[in-house]
Design an enzyme around this catalytic site. Structure first.
Site, PDB file in Angstrom:
ATOM      1  N   THR A 192       1.136   7.431  -0.425  1.00  0.00           N
ATOM      2  CA  THR A 192       1.841   8.601  -0.960  1.00  0.00           C
ATOM      3  C   THR A 192       1.193   8.945  -2.295  1.00  0.00           C
ATOM      4  O   THR A 192       1.335   8.187  -3.264  1.00  0.00           O
ATOM      5  CB  THR A 192       3.336   8.285  -1.135  1.00  0.00           C
ATOM      6  N   ARG A 198       0.792  -1.238   0.000  1.00  0.00           N
ATOM      7  CA  ARG A 198       0.000   0.000   0.000  1.00  0.00           C
ATOM      8  C   ARG A 198       0.825   1.289   0.000  1.00  0.00           C
ATOM      9  O   ARG A 198       0.256   2.383  -0.031  1.00  0.00           O
ATOM     10  CB  ARG A 198      -0.991   0.050   1.171  1.00  0.00           C
ATOM     11  N   ASP A 199       2.143   1.215   0.062  1.00  0.00           N
ATOM     12  CA  ASP A 199       2.926   2.453   0.019  1.00  0.00           C
ATOM     13  C   ASP A 199       4.219   2.244  -0.772  1.00  0.00           C
ATOM     14  O   ASP A 199       5.285   2.689  -0.361  1.00  0.00           O
ATOM     15  CB  ASP A 199       3.234   2.944   1.433  1.00  0.00           C
ATOM     16  N   LEU A 200       4.108   1.587  -1.913  1.00  0.00           N
ATOM     17  CA  LEU A 200       5.278   1.402  -2.770  1.00  0.00           C
ATOM     18  C   LEU A 200       5.669   2.740  -3.398  1.00  0.00           C
ATOM     19  O   LEU A 200       4.830   3.440  -3.965  1.00  0.00           O
ATOM     20  CB  LEU A 200       4.967   0.397  -3.880  1.00  0.00           C
TER      21      LEU A 200
END
Length: 226
Positions: free
Chosen positions: A117, A68-70
């Site tokens: 992000t 969920r935050d690559l």
């Protein structure tokens, strides 16, 4: 336990109530730092890095975990046993099992907050809808685009602008970027599929994405068409 995933040794809570995680120390440069200081990367280098990221994610996805935050900040390039560009995927801090229902997440989304992000988030992350591994595949497509071209496929200044771009705008053509003509067609096609707005039109697994990205002929027709 994948060799390209940061190792977590311990976690807990101090007597004072502070939560902590103990992880291995990684010495290297983030992909974000490389892009900022050195610019776009050669396709052969991106392929090597993507293969390792894909391996890390495939193990997580097979356990039902979505990162969920690559983003480039969460991928560090190290030198290990004389091998350069050894990848460590970091910060599964907002990862969760794709089968979990998070009422707090829905509340945050309704209040205008996002988890992730914005430049690298999938369209569905902005809506509060349930997400699965195909959301990570979208984010990986954004990263691959940026690593190859030195720029992002969308533009925005606020979370709202990023949300609008990801949900409604077509990505800037890779061919329109200065590096575009030197990027193999298979890589361009794989990225375009990863960046589909509808998760059902993306690659079903990160391994499928990488195989297409690397030029495997069996994956050149797109999901379900090979």
């Amino acid at each position: 336990q994948h060799p390209n995933t940061i190792q977590v040794f311990d976690f807990g809570k101090t007597d004072g109530g502070q939560l902590y995680i103990v992880m291995e120390f990684v010495s290297g440069r983030s992909v974000a730092d490389v892009l900022e200081k050195d610019g776009a990367m050669a396709p052969v280098r991106v392929k090597k890095i993507m293969e390792q990221i894909a391996g890390s994610l495939e193990e997580a996805h097979n356990q039902g975990i979505v990162h969920r935050d690559l983003k480039p900040d969460n991928v560090v390039l190290c030198e290990r046993a004389g091998q350069k560009d050894w990848v460590e995927v970091l910060d599964f801090g907002i990862a969760k099992r794709s089968t979990e229902e998070d009422t707090q997440e829905k509340k945050l989304t309704q209040q205008g907050m996002v988890l992730g992000t914005p430049p690298y988030m999938s369209p569905e992350q902005f809506t509060g809808k349930p997400i699965d591994k195909r959301s990570d595949i979208y984010s990986l497509g954004v990263m691959a685009y940026e690593m190859l071209t030195g720029r992002l496929p969308f533009s925005g200044n606020t979370a709202w602008e990023w949300a609008t771009a990801h949900m409604t705008a077509a990505p800037i053509s890779i061919d329109a970027t200065p590096a575009g003509q030197n990027i193999p067609p298979a890589m361009k096609a794989a990225i375009n599929t990863a960046l589909e707005k509808d998760p059902a039109r993306r690659w079903p697994t990160v391994t499928d994405f990488f195989q297409a990205f690397s030029g495997d002929p069996a994956h050149q027709l797109g999901p379900g068409l090979s």
